[in-house]
Motif scaffolding. Structure first.
Motif, PDB file in Angstrom:
ATOM      1  N   LEU A 254      -0.663  11.348  -4.580  1.00  0.00           N
ATOM      2  CA  LEU A 254       0.762  11.053  -4.466  1.00  0.00           C
ATOM      3  C   LEU A 254       1.486  11.359  -5.768  1.00  0.00           C
ATOM      4  O   LEU A 254       2.538  12.025  -5.782  1.00  0.00           O
ATOM      5  CB  LEU A 254       0.959   9.583  -4.081  1.00  0.00           C
ATOM      6  CG  LEU A 254       2.398   9.066  -4.066  1.00  0.00           C
ATOM      7  CD1 LEU A 254       3.191   9.731  -2.947  1.00  0.00           C
ATOM      8  CD2 LEU A 254       2.425   7.542  -3.908  1.00  0.00           C
ATOM      9  N   LEU A 255       0.937  10.911  -6.872  1.00  0.00           N
ATOM     10  CA  LEU A 255       1.561  11.145  -8.173  1.00  0.00           C
ATOM     11  C   LEU A 255       1.635  12.626  -8.510  1.00  0.00           C
ATOM     12  O   LEU A 255       2.653  13.113  -9.015  1.00  0.00           O
ATOM     13  CB  LEU A 255       0.773  10.407  -9.262  1.00  0.00           C
ATOM     14  CG  LEU A 255       0.905   8.885  -9.285  1.00  0.00           C
ATOM     15  CD1 LEU A 255      -0.168   8.272 -10.168  1.00  0.00           C
ATOM     16  CD2 LEU A 255       2.292   8.490  -9.797  1.00  0.00           C
ATOM     17  N   ALA A 256       0.564  13.363  -8.234  1.00  0.00           N
ATOM     18  CA  ALA A 256       0.546  14.795  -8.544  1.00  0.00           C
ATOM     19  C   ALA A 256       1.605  15.541  -7.747  1.00  0.00           C
ATOM     20  O   ALA A 256       2.345  16.370  -8.301  1.00  0.00           O
ATOM     21  CB  ALA A 256      -0.842  15.374  -8.259  1.00  0.00           C
ATOM     22  N   GLY A 257       1.685  15.268  -6.456  1.00  0.00           N
ATOM     23  CA  GLY A 257       2.666  15.954  -5.622  1.00  0.00           C
ATOM     24  C   GLY A 257       4.089  15.667  -6.046  1.00  0.00           C
ATOM     25  O   GLY A 257       4.924  16.580  -6.176  1.00  0.00           O
ATOM     26  N   VAL A 258       4.377  14.393  -6.290  1.00  0.00           N
ATOM     27  CA  VAL A 258       5.732  14.015  -6.698  1.00  0.00           C
ATOM     28  C   VAL A 258       6.073  14.614  -8.061  1.00  0.00           C
ATOM     29  O   VAL A 258       7.199  15.086  -8.282  1.00  0.00           O
ATOM     30  CB  VAL A 258       5.861  12.476  -6.726  1.00  0.00           C
ATOM     31  CG1 VAL A 258       7.177  12.065  -7.370  1.00  0.00           C
ATOM     32  CG2 VAL A 258       5.772  11.906  -5.313  1.00  0.00           C
ATOM     33  N   THR A 259       5.110  14.625  -8.967  1.00  0.00           N
ATOM     34  CA  THR A 259       5.365  15.154 -10.308  1.00  0.00           C
ATOM     35  C   THR A 259       5.695  16.637 -10.270  1.00  0.00           C
ATOM     36  O   THR A 259       6.634  17.094 -10.950  1.00  0.00           O
ATOM     37  CB  THR A 259       4.147  14.916 -11.217  1.00  0.00           C
ATOM     38  OG1 THR A 259       3.890  13.504 -11.309  1.00  0.00           O
ATOM     39  CG2 THR A 259       4.391  15.477 -12.612  1.00  0.00           C
ATOM     40  N   VAL A 260       4.960  17.407  -9.489  1.00  0.00           N
ATOM     41  CA  VAL A 260       5.223  18.842  -9.387  1.00  0.00           C
ATOM     42  C   VAL A 260       6.614  19.097  -8.829  1.00  0.00           C
ATOM     43  O   VAL A 260       7.397  19.902  -9.373  1.00  0.00           O
ATOM     44  CB  VAL A 260       4.154  19.528  -8.513  1.00  0.00           C
ATOM     45  CG1 VAL A 260       4.560  20.968  -8.202  1.00  0.00           C
ATOM     46  CG2 VAL A 260       2.796  19.510  -9.207  1.00  0.00           C
ATOM     47  N   VAL A 261       6.956  18.399  -7.756  1.00  0.00           N
ATOM     48  CA  VAL A 261       8.269  18.603  -7.121  1.00  0.00           C
ATOM     49  C   VAL A 261       9.398  18.239  -8.075  1.00  0.00           C
ATOM     50  O   VAL A 261      10.380  18.990  -8.225  1.00  0.00           O
ATOM     51  CB  VAL A 261       8.363  17.778  -5.826  1.00  0.00           C
ATOM     52  CG1 VAL A 261       9.793  17.811  -5.283  1.00  0.00           C
ATOM     53  CG2 VAL A 261       7.390  18.303  -4.789  1.00  0.00           C
ATOM     54  N   LEU A 262       9.280  17.117  -8.749  1.00  0.00           N
ATOM     55  CA  LEU A 262      10.360  16.664  -9.620  1.00  0.00           C
ATOM     56  C   LEU A 262      10.457  17.493 -10.894  1.00  0.00           C
ATOM     57  O   LEU A 262      11.550  17.678 -11.432  1.00  0.00           O
ATOM     58  CB  LEU A 262      10.158  15.188  -9.964  1.00  0.00           C
ATOM     59  CG  LEU A 262      10.310  14.228  -8.778  1.00  0.00           C
ATOM     60  CD1 LEU A 262      10.054  12.800  -9.203  1.00  0.00           C
ATOM     61  CD2 LEU A 262      11.703  14.346  -8.161  1.00  0.00           C
ATOM     62  N   THR A 263       9.346  18.012 -11.376  1.00  0.00           N
ATOM     63  CA  THR A 263       9.412  18.903 -12.544  1.00  0.00           C
ATOM     64  C   THR A 263      10.177  20.173 -12.198  1.00  0.00           C
ATOM     65  O   THR A 263      11.004  20.646 -12.984  1.00  0.00           O
ATOM     66  CB  THR A 263       7.996  19.251 -13.033  1.00  0.00           C
ATOM     67  OG1 THR A 263       7.304  18.050 -13.385  1.00  0.00           O
ATOM     68  CG2 THR A 263       8.056  20.166 -14.248  1.00  0.00           C
ATOM     69  N   LEU A 264       9.911  20.727 -11.021  1.00  0.00           N
ATOM     70  CA  LEU A 264      10.654  21.907 -10.585  1.00  0.00           C
ATOM     71  C   LEU A 264      12.135  21.609 -10.386  1.00  0.00           C
ATOM     72  O   LEU A 264      12.983  22.496 -10.514  1.00  0.00           O
ATOM     73  CB  LEU A 264      10.045  22.437  -9.274  1.00  0.00           C
ATOM     74  CG  LEU A 264       8.606  22.971  -9.377  1.00  0.00           C
ATOM     75  CD1 LEU A 264       8.086  23.360  -7.998  1.00  0.00           C
ATOM     76  CD2 LEU A 264       8.539  24.164 -10.329  1.00  0.00           C
ATOM     77  N   ALA A 265      12.441  20.343 -10.081  1.00  0.00           N
ATOM     78  CA  ALA A 265      13.840  19.954  -9.842  1.00  0.00           C
ATOM     79  C   ALA A 265      14.521  19.466 -11.112  1.00  0.00           C
ATOM     80  O   ALA A 265      15.570  18.810 -11.036  1.00  0.00           O
ATOM     81  CB  ALA A 265      13.883  18.867  -8.770  1.00  0.00           C
ATOM     82  N   ALA A 266      13.975  19.777 -12.280  1.00  0.00           N
ATOM     83  CA  ALA A 266      14.513  19.276 -13.546  1.00  0.00           C
ATOM     84  C   ALA A 266      16.009  19.547 -13.723  1.00  0.00           C
ATOM     85  O   ALA A 266      16.754  18.640 -14.119  1.00  0.00           O
ATOM     86  CB  ALA A 266      13.723  19.860 -14.715  1.00  0.00           C
ATOM     87  N   PRO A 267      16.509  20.761 -13.445  1.00  0.00           N
ATOM     88  CA  PRO A 267      17.953  20.984 -13.631  1.00  0.00           C
ATOM     89  C   PRO A 267      18.813  20.052 -12.783  1.00  0.00           C
ATOM     90  O   PRO A 267      19.833  19.540 -13.249  1.00  0.00           O
ATOM     91  CB  PRO A 267      18.135  22.449 -13.207  1.00  0.00           C
ATOM     92  CG  PRO A 267      16.789  23.074 -13.395  1.00  0.00           C
ATOM     93  CD  PRO A 267      15.810  22.003 -13.048  1.00  0.00           C
TER      94      PRO A 267
ATOM     95  N   ALA B 184      21.696  22.636 -21.093  1.00  0.00           N
ATOM     96  CA  ALA B 184      20.551  23.548 -21.136  1.00  0.00           C
ATOM     97  C   ALA B 184      19.409  22.970 -21.963  1.00  0.00           C
ATOM     98  O   ALA B 184      18.228  23.069 -21.588  1.00  0.00           O
ATOM     99  CB  ALA B 184      20.984  24.895 -21.711  1.00  0.00           C
ATOM    100  N   LEU B 185      19.742  22.335 -23.095  1.00  0.00           N
ATOM    101  CA  LEU B 185      18.706  21.747 -23.940  1.00  0.00           C
ATOM    102  C   LEU B 185      18.035  20.561 -23.228  1.00  0.00           C
ATOM    103  O   LEU B 185      16.805  20.421 -23.263  1.00  0.00           O
ATOM    104  CB  LEU B 185      19.317  21.287 -25.271  1.00  0.00           C
ATOM    105  CG  LEU B 185      18.333  20.699 -26.282  1.00  0.00           C
ATOM    106  CD1 LEU B 185      17.283  21.732 -26.676  1.00  0.00           C
ATOM    107  CD2 LEU B 185      19.087  20.200 -27.524  1.00  0.00           C
ATOM    108  N   ALA B 186      18.834  19.716 -22.574  1.00  0.00           N
ATOM    109  CA  ALA B 186      18.265  18.577 -21.845  1.00  0.00           C
ATOM    110  C   ALA B 186      17.336  19.054 -20.731  1.00  0.00           C
ATOM    111  O   ALA B 186      16.291  18.451 -20.471  1.00  0.00           O
ATOM    112  CB  ALA B 186      19.378  17.699 -21.275  1.00  0.00           C
ATOM    113  N   THR B 187      17.706  20.137 -20.069  1.00  0.00           N
ATOM    114  CA  THR B 187      16.866  20.681 -19.001  1.00  0.00           C
ATOM    115  C   THR B 187      15.547  21.205 -19.564  1.00  0.00           C
ATOM    116  O   THR B 187      14.474  20.985 -18.995  1.00  0.00           O
ATOM    117  CB  THR B 187      17.611  21.806 -18.266  1.00  0.00           C
ATOM    118  OG1 THR B 187      18.846  21.298 -17.739  1.00  0.00           O
ATOM    119  CG2 THR B 187      16.769  22.356 -17.128  1.00  0.00           C
TER     120      THR B 187
END
Length: 584
Positions: free
Chosen positions: A133-146, A162-165
Motif C-alpha cells: 500500500l505504501l509503495a503504490g501510494v508513494t509512487v503515485v504521489l511522487t509523480l503528482a508532485a507538481p 518550480a523550486l518547490a516542485t
C-alpha cells in the motif's frame, strides 16, 4: 507535526492532535503499548526508561537540527518556503492517506496477532499489505508532485513554484519510509522491544544535521548567503533534500536488525481474506475524515503563508512565510510536548478504563482534573513564550538579521496566546478517544477548520502581507477556544449533563491572573537584562534563563496566594520523589 515541530520522524505523543485545523501534520506513532503481563514489570520499567531517553535525546537533536537547517536555508525567503512546503508534504500525506489506516487498523491487528497461534504468519501478511500500500501510494504521489505543490502553495512566483516542485520530487518518497518505520516499530513494540522505536529518530536527526551542515559549509558559507529561488544545481538540491530523505530512510532501516533480535522472521506473504480488517474500517474512515478536515484549514494557511513574502511584487526576506510558520510552530509545541502530553497520557489510561466501565462520574472527574492541572502549566508557558519570543527565536536563528527574528517572534506570540486553550482541547480529545468516538469529533473539527480558513483569509484581505501569517496564527488560537467550548457542550450530554465547568473556569481565571503578574515581572526583568547583558546568542540565552527563572518564582508565589490547589497535583509526584531520595 511538519519539517514541523518536532522534526519529521520524531515520534509524536498525542494521537490526533496533529489533525487540528491550521496545523501541519506530523508522524504520529500512536500510544506505544504492547501486550504486557503482570510478570513483565521490570521489562516495562526498562522499556519506559528507554522510551523516555530516546524521546528526550531526539527532541534535543531536533532543536539542533532546526538550528542547522535555519543556517542552511534560512527562516524566511523563497527557498526556505519552497523547502518547507516540500519537506512537510510527506508528513501530511502519510497521516492523511496512510496514518489512519496503519494506526487505527493495522497496528491493533499486529498486537492481537502475537497473542494467538500462527501470529507471525498473520503479521507477515499485514506487513506485506502495508508495504505494498505504501509503495503504490508513494509512487503515485511522487509523480503528482507538481499538482500537490500547487495545492499547498500559492504559485504566484514561477521560480519558487518550480523550486518547490523539484524539492518535492526528492522529499515525497519519504512517505514510504515513514510508513515502514511505523509498521516495523509497532511490531517491535508488540514483541516487547521498545527502545529501538524511540531511538531511531535520533539516527534521522544525526543524518539530517550532518547533511544540512555540509550544505551550509559547501554552499552557503562560500557564497555568504542562502541561495534564492533560482540558480540551484542538481548537486545542491540532492545534498539538501537528499539529506532530509536519507534521514527518514535510515530511521526506518535501523529497525530491521532489531526485528531478528526480537524473534521476528518476516517473509513476504500475500492475502488478507478472513482477517477481520473490514470491521475496523469504520474507525479508519472517521479517522481519515477528521484528518482531511484539519488539512483543509492547513492548506489555506500554507497557501497564504507561501504568498506573503512576495505579495508586494518584490520577494522579501523580512516577511514571515511557510518556513517562519514552521519554526514558530515548533517553538509553540515545546511546552505542550514536554509537559501537557505527559499529563494527558498519565490520565488517559484511567480515563479509558472508566469510559469502558460506564463510570460517567469518573470520566467527568478525570476530565476536570486534567483540564485544571494542564491549565496550571500552560498559562505560565504561554506567558513565558509571549515575553521571551524574541530571545527564544534568536537561539534558533543565530545568523538571521533582527527583522527576521521579529517576524518569527510575532507568529510565536500569536500562537502562544492559544496554548492554554490548546491544552484544554487536547484533554477533550482524550475523552473522545476513551469512548472510541472519532465520529463525534468531526462537527467540532469542521467548526475549527472554518474559523482557521475564515480568519486566515480575512487577515489576508485586511492586513499587510507582513502580518498574514500572524493572522493565521491568531485564527488557530481562536479555533482552540471554539473547539474546547463546542467539545465540552457536546460531551456534557454524555457526562450526565455537566462537565464541572465552574470549577474548571475558576482555576483558569486564577492561573491566568497569576500568569499576568508573572508576565509583567518577566517583561520588566527582560528590559533590565537586555540593557545590561551581552547581545546576540549569549544575550538571548541569558535572557531566557534569568527571565524564565523570575517568572517561574513569581508565578508559584501568585498561585499560592490565590490558593490554586492544582499546583500540588502538578508538582506532587516530583516532590514525593525528591523526598523519597532524601530519606536514609
Amino acid at each position: 507535526m511538519s519539517g514541523t515541530a518536532p522534526p519529521p520522524g520524531d515520534p509524536q505523543d498525542v494521537p490526533g492532535d496533529a489533525a487540528n485545523p491550521g496545523e501541519p501534520l506530523t508522524v504520529d506513532t500512536g500510544e506505544r503499548r504492547g501486550g504486557r503481563t503482570a510478570g513483565e514489570g521490570t521489562g516495562v520499567r526498562r522499556g519506559a526508561a528507554l522510551m523516555a531517553g530516546g524521546t528526550a535525546v531526539s527532541r534535543l537533536l531536533g532543536f539542533l537540527r532546526a538550528m542547522v537547517l535555519v543556517a542552511a536555508i534560512g527562516t524566511t525567503g523563497q527557498a526556505a518556503d519552497a523547502f518547507s512546503v516540500a519537506n512537510k508534504m510527506p508528513n501530511v500525506l502519510y497521516m492523511l492517506l496512510a496514518g489512519g489506516v496503519l494506526n487505527a487498523v493495522l497496528v491493533p491487528q499486529v498486537v492481537r496477532a502475537y497473542r494467538r497461534d500462527a501470529g507471525q504468519e498473520y503479521v507477515d501478511r499485514l506487513l506485506t499489505f502495508g508495504f505494498a500500500l505504501l509503495a503504490g501510494v508513494t509512487v503515485v504521489l511522487t509523480l503528482a508532485a507538481p499538482l500537490l505543490v500547487h495545492v499547498w502553495a500559492d504559485s504566484g512566483s514561477t521560480s519558487q513554484f518550480a523550486l518547490a516542485t523539484t524539492f518535492a520530487y526528492w522529499c515525497i518518497p519519504q512517505l514510504f519510509f515513514y510508513g515502514a518505520y511505523a509498521l516495523l516499530g509497532q511490531v517491535l513494540n508488540a514483541r516487547g522491544s521498545f527502545g529501538p522505536y524511540m531511538w531511531a529518530p535520533v539516527v534521522n536527526n544525526l543524518v539530517s544535521i550532518a547533511g544540512f551542515g555540509l550544505f551550509f559549509a559547501l554552499v552557503v558559507r562560500p557564497a555568504g548567503t542562502v541561495p534564492g529561488a533560482t540558480g540551484w544545481t542538481l548537486g545542491q538540491v540532492a545534498l539538501l533534500c537528499g539529506s532530509a530523505t536519507l534521514g527518514i530512510v535510515c530511521q526506518a532501516l535501523v529497525l530491521v536488525p532489531f526485528l531478528r533480535r526480537a524473534g521476528v522472521r518476516y517473509r513476504w506473504r500475500w492475502g488478507l481474506r478472513g482477517s477481520g480488517l473490514g470491521r475496523a474500517g469504520t474507525v479508519a474512515k472517521w479517522t481519515f475524515v477528521g484528518l482531511a478536515i484539519g488539512q483543509l484549514g492547513y492548506v489555506v494557511v500554507s497557501r497564504v503563508a507561501n504568498a506573503a513574502p512576495g505579495a508586494d511584487g518584490t520577494p522579501s526576506t523580512q516577511i514571515a512565510g511557510n518556513a517562519a510558520y514552521d519554526l514558530a510552530f515548533m517553538v509553540f509545541m515545546v511546552p505542550h510536548s514536554l509537559v501537557t502530553v505527559s499529563l494527558a497520557t498519565a490520565l488517559f489510561t484511567g480515563l479509558s478504563a472508566r469510559a469502558h466501565d460506564g463510570d460517567v462520574a469518573g470520566v467527568r472527574a478525570s476530565l476536570s482534573v486534567g483540564m485544571r492541572v494542564v491549565a496550571v502549566f500552560t498559562m505560565i508557558a504561554a506567558a513565558g513564550l509571549v515575553v521571551l519570543a524574541q530571545p527564544v527565536v534568536r537561539l534558533f536563528a543565530l545568523r538571521e538579521p533582527q527583522g527576521v527574528v521579529d517576524a518569527v517572534a510575532a507568529v510565536v506570540v500569536a500562537m502562544a496566546v492559544g496554548l492554554p486553550a490548546f491544552g484544554a482541547w487536547s484533554m477533550c480529545q482524550r475523552v473522545y478517544y476513551a469512548y472510541e468516538d472519532a465520529r463525534g469529533m468531526v462537527p467540532v473539527q469542521v467548526a475549527m477548520a472554518a474559523v482557521v480558513v475564515a480568519g486566515t483569509l480575512l487577515g489576508r484581505a485586511l492586513l499587510p502581507s507582513s502580518a498574514w501569517v500572524v493572522g493565521a496564527a491568531v485564527s488557530m488560537s481562536v479555533s482552540y477556544v471554539l473547539g474546547t467550548v463546542l467539545a465540552l457542550r457536546a460531551l456534557r450530554g454524555r457526562l450526565g449533563g455537566r462537565v464541572d465547568g465552574t470549577h474548571v473556569l475558576r482555576t483558569h481565571a486564577r492561573t491566568a491572573l497569576a500568569a499576568l503578574v508573572a508576565g509583567g515581572a518577566g517583561y520588566g526583568t527582560l528590559l533590565v537584562v537586555q540593557g545590561a547583558g551581552p547581545a546576540g546568542a549569549p544575550g538571548a540565552l541569558l535572557q531566557c534563563v534569568v527571565v524564565g527563572g523570575v517568572m517561574g518564582l513569581v508565578y508559584l508565589g501568585a498561585l499560592r496566594l490565590l490558593h490554586v490547589r492544582e499546583l500540588d497535583q502538578l508538582l506532587g509526584p516530583v516532590l514525593r520523589r525528591l523526598r523519597g531520595r532524601r530519606r536514609p
